[in-house]
Each structure stands twice: as C-alpha cells, then as structure tokens.
Design a protein around this motif. Sequence first.
Motif, PDB file in Angstrom:
ATOM      1  N   GLU A 111      29.055 -38.353  11.284  1.00  0.00           N
ATOM      2  CA  GLU A 111      29.616 -39.140  10.185  1.00  0.00           C
ATOM      3  C   GLU A 111      29.739 -40.619  10.561  1.00  0.00           C
ATOM      4  OE1 GLU A 111      31.264 -34.947   9.854  1.00  0.00           O
ATOM      5  OE2 GLU A 111      31.228 -36.420  11.458  1.00  0.00           O
ATOM      6  N   MET A 112      30.235 -40.883  11.763  1.00  0.00           N
ATOM      7  CA  MET A 112      30.418 -42.276  12.182  1.00  0.00           C
ATOM      8  C   MET A 112      29.087 -43.004  12.303  1.00  0.00           C
ATOM      9  SD  MET A 112      33.582 -42.678  12.069  1.00  0.00           S
ATOM     10  CE  MET A 112      33.513 -44.370  12.583  1.00  0.00           C
ATOM     11  N   GLU A 113      28.056 -42.300  12.768  1.00  0.00           N
ATOM     12  CA  GLU A 113      26.735 -42.909  12.882  1.00  0.00           C
ATOM     13  C   GLU A 113      26.196 -43.304  11.505  1.00  0.00           C
ATOM     14  OE1 GLU A 113      27.562 -40.966  16.693  1.00  0.00           O
ATOM     15  OE2 GLU A 113      27.881 -40.373  14.612  1.00  0.00           O
ATOM     16  N   ALA A 114      26.410 -42.453  10.509  1.00  0.00           N
ATOM     17  CA  ALA A 114      25.955 -42.775   9.152  1.00  0.00           C
ATOM     18  C   ALA A 114      26.739 -43.959   8.584  1.00  0.00           C
ATOM     19  CB  ALA A 114      26.094 -41.549   8.249  1.00  0.00           C
ATOM     20  N   LEU A 115      28.054 -43.976   8.818  1.00  0.00           N
ATOM     21  CA  LEU A 115      28.877 -45.084   8.327  1.00  0.00           C
ATOM     22  C   LEU A 115      28.535 -46.398   9.027  1.00  0.00           C
ATOM     23  CD1 LEU A 115      32.202 -43.108   8.086  1.00  0.00           C
ATOM     24  CD2 LEU A 115      31.029 -44.194   6.147  1.00  0.00           C
TER      25      LEU A 115
END
Length: 161
Positions: A111-115
């Motif tokens: 999730e953090m990588e996408a954000l």
Amino acid sequence: MSKLTHIGPDGTPRMVDIAGKAVTSRVAVAEGLLQTRSETIDLIRQGTKKGDVISVATLAGIMGAKRTADLIPLCHPLPLSGVDVEIEIDENIPGLRVTATVRTDGKTGVEMEALIAVTVACLTLYDMLKAADRGMVITAVRLLRKSGGASGDWVAEGGVE
C-alpha cells in the motif's frame, strides 16, 4: 479501532516483525489528483520546455515506489514484481489523475509503495509545470484497493472494483 502495529508495548516506534508471515501475492492500487488550470492542460498537450511531463512523472512514480523503504522509516524493503503508473488528463478536475498499481509476492503489503508512487508522480508533475501554474493543488491521494495477506481484500468506498 485496531492496534497500531508500528508502536511497541512501551510506546516506542518499531518495525513490525514479519518473520512468521506467509508469502502471498499482494496488490495495491492508489490514486491522486493534480488540479490545474485549463491552460495548463493545453500546455501539457502541446509539450513543455522540460519535455513530456507525463512520461517523466510516470518514471518518477515508478522510482518512488522502488525507494519507499528509504523514505518511510518503518517500511520493509520489498522486492516489487511490478509497478504501473498511469497519468491521464481529466477535464472534469480539471487536471491530471494519477493511478499506481504495485505488485509483489511477499510477507507484507504494498500500500505504501502505491501511495508513494502516486505522490512522487504528482510532485514531479508540479515541479515540471510550476513555471506555468504555481496554483496547482495535489489532492485526494488515497488507497483505492488492496489484495492479499491476512487481512484479505479491501476496496475504498467509491473505489475501483
């Protein structure tokens, strides 16, 4: 409310121990918007002195996803199996809609990588267009959906199916 996993019992920050977790396929999709003036959209279509802003921002978003663990202190470094960043002109904003899809087979989510991918792409667009439009606004950065892991699938209200 769920327990905050990045805070230890004594209140100190900690990196979550994922040693005992199973490797699963994980996907996260995030989006963000860059609100601009209509004239700025016209400039993007014509091309700028700095080049093709959409291509450069796409690459920046991919690079950002790959460097997430360097930017967010408690994120695990992950072997990403794929990062897609799509940037589309959206006259209804008016501006640009940035969407990132990140995939891995791992013990923790992306999730953090996408954000980060979305945010870095938006910041790159801002940087490349600021000479023409300093009033741009980066907004609505959010997770749209995620799949995989112990918590299963999740879709944001009004998100993609």
